[in-house]
Design a protein around this motif. Structure first.
Motif: not given
Length: 341
Positions: A92-100, A125-129, A214-217, A259-263
């Motif tokens: 499975v492919s995806g993203w780990q995203v960080f606010k900082n 751009q998919k994760f504006p936060q 996958f999406i992981r904060d 839902c805020s990560l994947e509406p």
């Protein structure tokens, strides 16, 4: 001496994979799995089964990387085989995203997963936060199928499995030469390990087949992990919380965060809530111990305390536990030959 008798206590992913590694490395052994619960009622059945390692502060990084690499290599081979679907293992492919931006832009496992790279501006751009992210492909185990696949492999090699609550490892000394303790959070009571504590995890298993990535904060709390049939969304990390009852307020919070990560998850159907207690400690307990009473000895190997990272390192730690069992067998055979002299 006769074939050594080994009991593995615990039938989650750690217990079953340890039993399998023992059979593979010590084929002369007789192996039995004893557990109060089998799938689908183990802590492992609640887990998402994603191969993204968690760091153990008390274990050297090179050791953790080796465990992860051995696990990844093993599961990757299964994912490329005809058994992938039955075993519930897929890429499975995806993203780990960080606010900082994190201190470590390259985690220790970045060269083990596939295609690890920083995310592009367009992807972010998919994760504006969030302002920084990593993209990669890893493996996911769908837990109940994988545990059933492990059970099937064990039964094919002649391993016996019994539903049994073990209240004290010593009660096994008359039946077995070596006992392997893979009881997870149960070790808190079974062997009185005060360094072991629960980290409660509440997750939702939902039907949303359109979500493929996958999406992981980066904080590790909020995540979306697509499986073959259902998506695991979560979660919580509540230290020292033993409560296994789902909390409705937490369910709403998890759903809103995801839902805020994947509406598009707003349209998810058939939501089931699961709770598990991650068996956490500063480092995995992987060691030999000799119990003795009245001159009688029982050799024990411990393999528990994997916390949230059990699936990511299960095969690597199982191989290490099997090596310790082999050492115990050598000690038994040495004692047996000395007794004959």
């Amino acid at each position: 001496m006769a074939a050594p008798k080994v009991a593995v206590v615990g039938a989650g992913v750690i217990g079953l994979s340890t039993a399998l590694c023992i059979v593979e490395t010590c084929p002369s052994c007789s192996v039995t799995v004893l557990s109060e619960q089998f799938s689908p009622n183990t802590t492992s059945d609640v887990a998402a089964g994603m191969l993204i390692p968690h760091t153990y502060p008390g274990t050297p990084i090179h050791v953790q990387k080796q465990w992860f690499k051995e696990t990844f290599t093993y599961l990757f081979a299964i994912s490329n085989s005809a058994e992938a679907s039955e075993a519930g293992i897929h890429l499975v492919s995806g993203w780990q995203v960080f606010k900082n931006t994190p201190k470590e832009e390259l985690p220790f496992w970045s060269d083990v997963v596939l295609g690890f790279r920083p995310m592009s501006e367009a992807e972010l751009q998919k994760f504006p936060q969030h302002q920084f992210g990593q993209a990669f492909t890893t493996l996911k185990c769908d837990c109940p199928p994988y545990l059933l696949w492990l059970e099937k492999r064990l039964k094919a090699t002649g391993v016996q499995m019994y539903t049994r609550k073990v209240a004290d490892l010593w009660e096994l000394h008359s039946e077995y030469n070596i006992v392997v303790n893979c009881t997870g959070i149960g070790a808190h009571q079974l062997v009185g390990d005060k360094k072991l504590f629960p980290v409660r995890g509440q997750v939702l298993k939902v039907h949303a087949p359109w979500v493929k990535n996958f999406i992981r904060d980066g904080d590790g709390i909020t995540y979306i992990y697509p499986g073959i049939h259902r998506i695991t969304i979560g979660g919580t990390r509540e230290k020292e919380n033993w409560n296994l009852s789902p909390d409705p307020g937490t369910t709403k919070d998890i759903f809103d965060r995801c839902c805020s990560l994947e509406p598009s998850l707003q349209g998810a159907q058939d939501i089931k809530v699961k709770v598990g207690l991650r068996p956490s400690r500063q480092c995995v307990r992987l060691q030999r111990e000799v119990l003795s009473q009245g001159g009688v000895k029982l050799l024990v190997v411990h393999n528990y305390g994997h916390g949230a990272g059990g699936f990511s390192v299960h095969r690597g730690t199982a191989k290490e536990a099997a090596r310790l069992v082999r050492e115990c067998i050598a000690a038994l055979q040495g004692a047996s030959s000395r007794a004959k002299l």
